[in-house]
Design an enzyme around this catalytic site. Structure first.
Site, short mmCIF file in Angstrom:
data_model
loop_
_atom_site.label_atom_id
_atom_site.label_comp_id
_atom_site.label_asym_id
_atom_site.label_seq_id
_atom_site.Cartn_x
_atom_site.Cartn_y
_atom_site.Cartn_z
N VAL A 12 -39.08 46.47 -65.65
CA VAL A 12 -38.77 47.49 -66.64
C VAL A 12 -37.38 48.01 -66.32
O VAL A 12 -37.04 48.22 -65.15
CB VAL A 12 -39.80 48.65 -66.60
CG1 VAL A 12 -39.43 49.73 -67.60
CG2 VAL A 12 -41.21 48.13 -66.85
N CYS A 13 -36.57 48.20 -67.36
CA CYS A 13 -35.27 48.83 -67.20
C CYS A 13 -34.40 48.00 -66.25
O CYS A 13 -34.37 46.78 -66.32
CB CYS A 13 -35.49 50.27 -66.73
SG CYS A 13 -34.08 51.38 -66.82
N THR A 14 -33.73 48.66 -65.32
CA THR A 14 -32.83 47.95 -64.40
C THR A 14 -33.56 47.21 -63.29
O THR A 14 -32.92 46.57 -62.46
CB THR A 14 -31.81 48.93 -63.79
OG1 THR A 14 -32.50 50.00 -63.15
CG2 THR A 14 -30.89 49.49 -64.88
N GLY A 67 -36.63 46.63 -71.74
CA GLY A 67 -35.39 47.41 -71.75
C GLY A 67 -35.52 48.75 -71.05
O GLY A 67 -36.11 48.86 -69.99
#
Length: 198
Positions: A109-111, A159
Site C-alpha cells: 500500500v502506498c510507498t 496507491g
C-alpha cells in the site's frame, strides 16, 4: 482450518491507515465467514511499533511464512524514517523477497511499493504507489500505472493511503467471492473506488 494466512508487516514510521485499513477489511471478512487469519507482525520481536502519526501498536509476533504478506508505506520523503529507512536498511526487502520466493503473494500500500521494488519484485510489472514516490518508482524497472489498485497475480500494489481499503476488499473478493467483499464494504460503509488494473 484457515485457508489464508495474512501478515501485515509493521516498522517504525509506517502509515497507520496503510496497515490498519486492510487489517480491518480482512478481520471483517473473517467475521463474515471468510477463512482468513490476519496478524500484525514485525521483523524482530518488539513490544510496540510507533507509526507515522504516533499511534503505538502492539504486534502479534514476528514475520512467519504467510500466504499473503502486505507491506504498508509511510515516511518515504523523510530521511531515516519509515519506508525510506526500511529500504536503506535492507532487511525488510530481503524478508519480502524470501517470502515471495517461498510462494507468498505480496502486496503493498502506498510507498510500500518501494520495498517491493527494492526486493526486485516489480521488475517489468505494472505497479502503483503514492504520488510522492511515482518518480522514484519509475526510476526502478517497474511499469508505473496511474491506478488505485493493481493486481499482477502474485504481486499487488495500491496507491495512496485509503486505497489500501480497496486493495483489501479486492483481495477478499478474489479469494472468497464478491458477496463477502460486498458484505464487508457495507459493514465498513465504504464505497469502493476505481476498477482493479490487471
Amino acid at each position: 482450518m484457515v485457508d489464508l494466512t495474512a501478515e501485515i508487516v509493521l516498522f517504525d514510521g509506517f502509515d497507520e491507515l496503510d496497515a490498519i485499513g486492510p487489517y480491518e477489511v480482512l478481520e471483517n471478512a473473517a467475521h463474515a465467514g471468510a477463512s482468513v487469519d490476519t496478524e500484525l507482525v514485525t521483523l524482530e520481536e518488539t513490544d510496540l511499533v510507533t507509526a507515522s502519526h504516533d499511534l503505538r501498536v502492539e504486534p502479534d509476533g514476528t514475520l512467519g511464512d504467510p500466504d499473503l504478506l502486505l507491506v504498508p508505506g509511510g515516511g518515504w520523503t523523510s530521511a531515516n524514517e519509515g519506508v525510506r529507512a526500511a529500504v536503506e536498511g535492507g532487511a525488510l526487502p530481503d524478508a519480502v523477497d524470501e517470502r515471495y520466493t517461498n510462494g507468498a503473494t505480496v502486496a503493498s500500500v502506498c510507498t510500500g511499493a518501494m520495498v517491493l521494488a527494492e526486493a526486485g519484485l516489480l521488475e517489468g510489472r505494472p505497479a502503483t504507489t503514492h504520488r510522492v514516490a511515482v518518480d522514484d518508482l519509475e526510476a526502478t524497472a517497474a511499469n508505473v500505472v496511474d491506478e488505485r489498485v493493481v493486481d499482477d497475480g502474485d504481486v499487488l500494489t495500491a496507491g495512496g493511503v485509503t486505497s489500501g481499503i480497496d486493495l483489501g476488499l479486492w483481495l477478499v473478493e478474489r479469494e472468497f467471492g464478491a458477496s463477502v467483499a460486498d458484505e464487508v464494504a457495507t459493514e465498513m460503509a465504504h464505497e469502493r473506488r476505481g476498477d482493479v488494473f490487471g
